[in-house]
Design a protein around this motif. Structure first.
Motif, short mmCIF file in Angstrom:
data_model
loop_
_atom_site.label_atom_id
_atom_site.label_comp_id
_atom_site.label_asym_id
_atom_site.label_seq_id
_atom_site.Cartn_x
_atom_site.Cartn_y
_atom_site.Cartn_z
N ASN A 1 0.80 -1.22 0.00
CA ASN A 1 0.00 0.00 0.00
C ASN A 1 0.84 1.27 0.00
O ASN A 1 0.30 2.37 0.12
N ILE A 2 2.16 1.12 -0.12
CA ILE A 2 3.08 2.26 -0.09
C ILE A 2 3.63 2.48 -1.49
O ILE A 2 4.07 1.54 -2.15
N HIS A 3 3.63 3.72 -1.94
CA HIS A 3 4.06 4.01 -3.31
C HIS A 3 5.55 3.78 -3.51
O HIS A 3 5.99 3.42 -4.60
N ASN A 4 6.36 3.98 -2.47
CA ASN A 4 7.80 3.77 -2.55
C ASN A 4 8.22 2.62 -1.63
O ASN A 4 8.83 2.84 -0.58
N PRO A 5 7.92 1.38 -1.99
CA PRO A 5 8.21 0.26 -1.10
C PRO A 5 9.70 0.05 -0.86
O PRO A 5 10.09 -0.45 0.19
N SER A 6 10.55 0.41 -1.82
CA SER A 6 12.00 0.25 -1.61
C SER A 6 12.49 1.15 -0.48
O SER A 6 13.32 0.74 0.35
N THR A 7 11.96 2.36 -0.43
CA THR A 7 12.31 3.27 0.67
C THR A 7 11.84 2.69 2.00
O THR A 7 12.56 2.70 2.99
N ALA A 8 10.62 2.16 2.00
CA ALA A 8 10.09 1.57 3.23
C ALA A 8 10.92 0.37 3.68
O ALA A 8 11.17 0.18 4.88
#
Length: 296
Positions: free
Chosen positions: A123-130
């Motif tokens: 559900n996060i647009h930037n999963p790599s950052t997460a």
């Protein structure tokens, strides 16, 4: 986001390997989508529906007939930890507020012993950052469990494949990473009440001439999930980016597949079930996957 039968079983499995303790944070407030009776059976713990009733999460408000305990009641009592939530806002009562699309502040670095990401990254647009954020948030020897959508669900930004997680934790020198695909091929009693087959994923596979990609895409119907358990150490990094397995022949790319030898030496046993069927086949018709059991 929510805690279901499979994630409770995964937490119990990990706790049996090495006791879960200390500071435990969940990404997002979690609805416990399992009856109090089954929670008690799975964790061998007594819970209080009077003291620990969920009246705050979205699912609890929408389905008031289903009496849920809170995620705090479940996790803090079952594993004797200090339990917290981190969310983009405090609308469901999270203690820590941060948008995981953005780099985590230093105050969160090396802060938590255990992290649970249950249906958060999709559900996060930037999963790599997460993903980099959670690695930075873990203490040395800290652990994380991911539960993310792989296919078959509506309302998600992303679907994930096992390689995405495995390659990241391998190239960043984690102590161990167990990566699974769980397939729900039969309708359960409800949206959150179902059983799955479980397969372990590894980078080594048999290259076959004339591999039928269309046929492989139709081998397994239904809803698929990724389950990952990873453990950090003092030499782990968070910022190395892996190259897709298909392009690792380039001499400039670090071959993260080498870490399979390290991960295979781990004393952490794969998750298996007692129920195994003889004729089941492999997802996507590839021996990247190993069948570990059914009715998980």
């Amino acid at each position: 986001m929510g805690i279901i039968r499979q994630t409770i079983k995964a937490l119990v499995h990990e706790n049996n390997y090495k006791k879960i303790s200390g500071d435990f944070v969940s990404l997002g407030k979690q609805s416990v989508n399992v009856s109090i009776g089954e929670c008690e059976k799975l964790t061998n713990t007594k819970f209080s529906i009077k003291l620990g009733a969920d009246k705050q999460t979205r699912h609890a408000k929408k389905d008031s007939k289903f009496k849920r305990i809170t995620d705090h009641e479940l996790i803090s009592k079952a594993f004797k930890v200090n339990y917290f939530n981190l969310d983009i806002s405090n609308y469901e009562g999270a203690k820590y507020i941060h948008d995981m699309n953005l780099r985590i502040p230093k105050k969160f670095e090396n802060k938590f012993d255990f992290i649970f990401s249950g249906g958060c990254l999709d559900n996060i647009h930037n999963p790599s950052t997460a993903l980099q954020n959670t690695s930075r948030m873990l203490k040395n020897n800290g652990r994380i469990i991911h539960w993310e959508a792989a296919r078959g669900l509506v309302g998600h930004f992303h679907f994930f494949c096992p390689e995405w997680f495995y390659s990241y934790y391998a190239i960043n020198n984690f102590t161990d990473c167990k990566t699974y695909l769980l397939t729900q091929r039969k309708f359960g009693k409800g949206r959150f009440d179902y059983v799955t087959d479980i397969f372990e994923w590894k980078p080594k596979f048999t290259r076959r001439k004339n591999f039928n990609y269309f046929k492989s895409s139709t081998t397994f119907n239904g809803i698929h999930y990724i389950l990952v358990i990873a453990e950090k150490n003092k030499n782990s990094t968070y910022d190395k980016i892996p190259t897709n397995l298909q392009y690792l022949d380039d001499s400039k790319s670090y071959d993260w597949r080498k870490m399979q030898k390290i991960f295979d030496k781990s004393k952490r046993k794969p998750i298996t079930t007692k129920i195994k069927f003889k004729k089941i086949g492999l997802p996507y018709d590839t021996d990247h996957f190993k069948y570990l059991g059914s009715n998980f």
